[in-house]
Design a protein around this motif. Sequence first.
Motif, PDB file in Angstrom:
ATOM      1  N   GLU A 127       0.829  -1.202   0.000  1.00  0.00           N
ATOM      2  CA  GLU A 127       0.000   0.000   0.000  1.00  0.00           C
ATOM      3  C   GLU A 127       0.873   1.266   0.000  1.00  0.00           C
ATOM      4  OE1 GLU A 127      -2.477  -0.493   3.367  1.00  0.00           O
ATOM      5  OE2 GLU A 127      -3.966  -1.756   2.313  1.00  0.00           O
ATOM      6  N   ARG A 128       1.987   1.269   0.780  1.00  0.00           N
ATOM      7  CA  ARG A 128       2.869   2.414   0.777  1.00  0.00           C
ATOM      8  C   ARG A 128       3.519   2.615  -0.591  1.00  0.00           C
ATOM      9  NH1 ARG A 128       4.390   0.417   5.948  1.00  0.00           N
ATOM     10  NH2 ARG A 128       6.317  -0.471   5.037  1.00  0.00           N
ATOM     11  N   GLU A 129       3.891   1.474  -1.193  1.00  0.00           N
ATOM     12  CA  GLU A 129       4.504   1.555  -2.514  1.00  0.00           C
ATOM     13  C   GLU A 129       3.498   2.085  -3.535  1.00  0.00           C
ATOM     14  OE1 GLU A 129       7.547   1.160  -5.382  1.00  0.00           O
ATOM     15  OE2 GLU A 129       7.549   1.203  -3.186  1.00  0.00           O
ATOM     16  N   PHE A 130       2.234   1.679  -3.394  1.00  0.00           N
ATOM     17  CA  PHE A 130       1.215   2.162  -4.326  1.00  0.00           C
ATOM     18  C   PHE A 130       0.994   3.669  -4.158  1.00  0.00           C
ATOM     19  CE2 PHE A 130      -3.237   3.226  -5.171  1.00  0.00           C
ATOM     20  CZ  PHE A 130      -3.332   2.873  -6.498  1.00  0.00           C
ATOM     21  N   ARG A 131       0.986   4.164  -2.897  1.00  0.00           N
ATOM     22  CA  ARG A 131       0.802   5.605  -2.688  1.00  0.00           C
ATOM     23  C   ARG A 131       1.994   6.403  -3.242  1.00  0.00           C
ATOM     24  NH1 ARG A 131      -1.289   3.718   2.346  1.00  0.00           N
ATOM     25  NH2 ARG A 131       0.739   4.072   3.336  1.00  0.00           N
ATOM     26  N   ARG A 132       3.195   5.863  -3.089  1.00  0.00           N
ATOM     27  CA  ARG A 132       4.380   6.558  -3.615  1.00  0.00           C
ATOM     28  C   ARG A 132       4.343   6.625  -5.128  1.00  0.00           C
ATOM     29  NH1 ARG A 132       9.414   5.505  -5.443  1.00  0.00           N
ATOM     30  NH2 ARG A 132       9.050   3.255  -5.397  1.00  0.00           N
ATOM     31  N   ILE A 133       3.985   5.485  -5.762  1.00  0.00           N
ATOM     32  CA  ILE A 133       3.928   5.468  -7.222  1.00  0.00           C
ATOM     33  C   ILE A 133       2.811   6.382  -7.718  1.00  0.00           C
ATOM     34  CG2 ILE A 133       3.493   4.005  -9.235  1.00  0.00           C
ATOM     35  CD1 ILE A 133       6.215   3.585  -8.026  1.00  0.00           C
ATOM     36  N   SER A 134       1.719   6.456  -6.957  1.00  0.00           N
ATOM     37  CA  SER A 134       0.617   7.327  -7.352  1.00  0.00           C
ATOM     38  C   SER A 134       1.066   8.792  -7.375  1.00  0.00           C
ATOM     39  CB  SER A 134      -0.563   7.155  -6.398  1.00  0.00           C
ATOM     40  OG  SER A 134      -1.070   5.846  -6.484  1.00  0.00           O
ATOM     41  N   ALA A 150       1.951  -1.728  -9.048  1.00  0.00           N
ATOM     42  CA  ALA A 150       1.784  -1.491  -7.608  1.00  0.00           C
ATOM     43  C   ALA A 150       0.390  -1.911  -7.132  1.00  0.00           C
ATOM     44  CB  ALA A 150       2.037  -0.007  -7.307  1.00  0.00           C
ATOM     45  N   GLN A 151      -0.638  -1.614  -7.956  1.00  0.00           N
ATOM     46  CA  GLN A 151      -2.002  -2.036  -7.598  1.00  0.00           C
ATOM     47  C   GLN A 151      -2.128  -3.552  -7.619  1.00  0.00           C
ATOM     48  OE1 GLN A 151      -4.731  -0.036  -6.653  1.00  0.00           O
ATOM     49  NE2 GLN A 151      -5.496  -2.080  -6.122  1.00  0.00           N
ATOM     50  N   SER A 152      -1.461  -4.184  -8.594  1.00  0.00           N
ATOM     51  CA  SER A 152      -1.496  -5.654  -8.678  1.00  0.00           C
ATOM     52  C   SER A 152      -0.848  -6.297  -7.460  1.00  0.00           C
ATOM     53  CB  SER A 152      -0.803  -6.110  -9.963  1.00  0.00           C
ATOM     54  OG  SER A 152      -0.752  -7.518 -10.025  1.00  0.00           O
ATOM     55  N   ASN A 153       0.239  -5.694  -6.960  1.00  0.00           N
ATOM     56  CA  ASN A 153       0.891  -6.243  -5.769  1.00  0.00           C
ATOM     57  C   ASN A 153      -0.060  -6.215  -4.564  1.00  0.00           C
ATOM     58  OD1 ASN A 153       3.265  -6.759  -7.131  1.00  0.00           O
ATOM     59  ND2 ASN A 153       4.169  -4.753  -6.631  1.00  0.00           N
ATOM     60  N   ILE A 154      -0.822  -5.119  -4.439  1.00  0.00           N
ATOM     61  CA  ILE A 154      -1.795  -5.047  -3.342  1.00  0.00           C
ATOM     62  C   ILE A 154      -2.854  -6.136  -3.499  1.00  0.00           C
ATOM     63  CG2 ILE A 154      -3.607  -3.637  -2.295  1.00  0.00           C
ATOM     64  CD1 ILE A 154      -1.973  -1.177  -2.948  1.00  0.00           C
ATOM     65  N   ASP A 155      -3.366  -6.302  -4.712  1.00  0.00           N
ATOM     66  CA  ASP A 155      -4.424  -7.311  -4.942  1.00  0.00           C
ATOM     67  C   ASP A 155      -3.910  -8.713  -4.640  1.00  0.00           C
ATOM     68  OD1 ASP A 155      -6.070  -5.264  -5.698  1.00  0.00           O
ATOM     69  OD2 ASP A 155      -5.734  -5.535  -7.861  1.00  0.00           O
ATOM     70  N   GLN A 156      -2.676  -9.019  -5.020  1.00  0.00           N
ATOM     71  CA  GLN A 156      -2.118 -10.358  -4.762  1.00  0.00           C
ATOM     72  C   GLN A 156      -1.984 -10.619  -3.264  1.00  0.00           C
ATOM     73  OE1 GLN A 156       1.490 -10.960  -6.980  1.00  0.00           O
ATOM     74  NE2 GLN A 156       0.564 -10.352  -8.937  1.00  0.00           N
ATOM     75  N   VAL A 157      -1.519  -9.591  -2.537  1.00  0.00           N
ATOM     76  CA  VAL A 157      -1.373  -9.779  -1.086  1.00  0.00           C
ATOM     77  C   VAL A 157      -2.732  -9.964  -0.429  1.00  0.00           C
ATOM     78  CG1 VAL A 157      -0.620  -8.669   1.043  1.00  0.00           C
ATOM     79  CG2 VAL A 157       0.802  -8.528  -0.995  1.00  0.00           C
TER      80      VAL A 157
END
Length: 397
Positions: A127-134, A150-157
């Motif tokens: 989630e932190r990585e997704f906010r940074r990339i956003s 980054a969104q895919s990584n969140i969905d997989q977790v």
Amino acid sequence: MTLARQLFNWRMFWMLLACLVVFGGIFGFKFFGLHMMNRAMDNMSLPPATVTATRVQQQRWQARLNAVGSLRAVNGVDVTTQAQGKVKAIYFESGQPVDKGALLVELIAEPETAQIEVLEAERRLAEREFRRISELYKKGVATLRELDEAQSNIDQVLASLLVQRATIEERSITAPFSGRLGIRRVDLGQNVAPGDAVVSLQQLHPIFVDFSLSEQDFSRVEEGQGIELSAPAVPSQTFEGRITAIDPAIDPRNRTFLLQATLENPEGRLRPGMFADVAVKVEKFRTVLVVPRTAISYAPYGNSVFIIRKQQGKPEPKAPQKPILGRAPPPQTDLVAIKRFVKTGEVRGDMIEITEGVQAGEQVATSGLLKLRNEGGVIINNDNPPPEQLAPKPGNS
């Protein structure tokens, strides 16, 4: 010499004559005694038999289709495990009732719980990585591809977390429906495998009974029709139910079809697997002649009853008989038993239907049949008559 021979001959003659007179007298006396004894026995009347008796009753019976059935639970399963592990805790006692969803057994799940913490850490990082990339994407520094990854990584977790939580839930074994538990089959610390039975669970109220009828009766039954059930394991009670399902196919092997009825069983007296006698109530009454089952004398050449009635053309009363060998004379009676062959029909409780051979109101013997002989005298004593119930309920059951 001649004189001596003549004397000898005369002595032999008188000796033979004396023997003939002595033995003739003995045999004559014996013959006379036997003759007089036979006359006394012929003139002596046999004592009457004491029996119980009742009248042939006329009753209205509802037509029934009788069958043999087997009881089955509406829901009945062996509760099993879906995961492998050691038993951590047991939350039930053998034989107790439980509600749907009640926790029964819990398996050790510490490694799976620890894996949840790992996945939660990965989720927070994703989630932190997704906010940074956003933020970088808004500034035009990051590409859309990086944002999608980054969104895919969140969905997989998140998906991994769902799988792990489902795995932990499999280690908590719960009741799939409300019912009564059987005997516990696992112990604390036991290592169980997927599919191992933990305990049996049966829903006893209501309860099903499965039975079969002949194809000739297919048109006589329908859903909603009433039944009456009795089980040898519960001899003091009968149960009422309704037909809830009829198999549309006829079994070609024995030309029967299967039916299922549902019965109320709030006290749980009926149990799955019990043998039961089932009577389907057909909406038709008939008048029948019935007698107690004890009144029937069964024989290979035909069944019979003893009709009790007064003697026809009763003879003049004889002089009182004198005691024979010190015994009192038999009592006098004007009732006799007449043996009559009958045809029997349906049996209900203590009563049996007579289809031919008797008339309503005739008196029949109901006990002591082995002592009776055709046209022999009888004495009726109804101090202890046999039962005459259509649905007997023994008091000691």
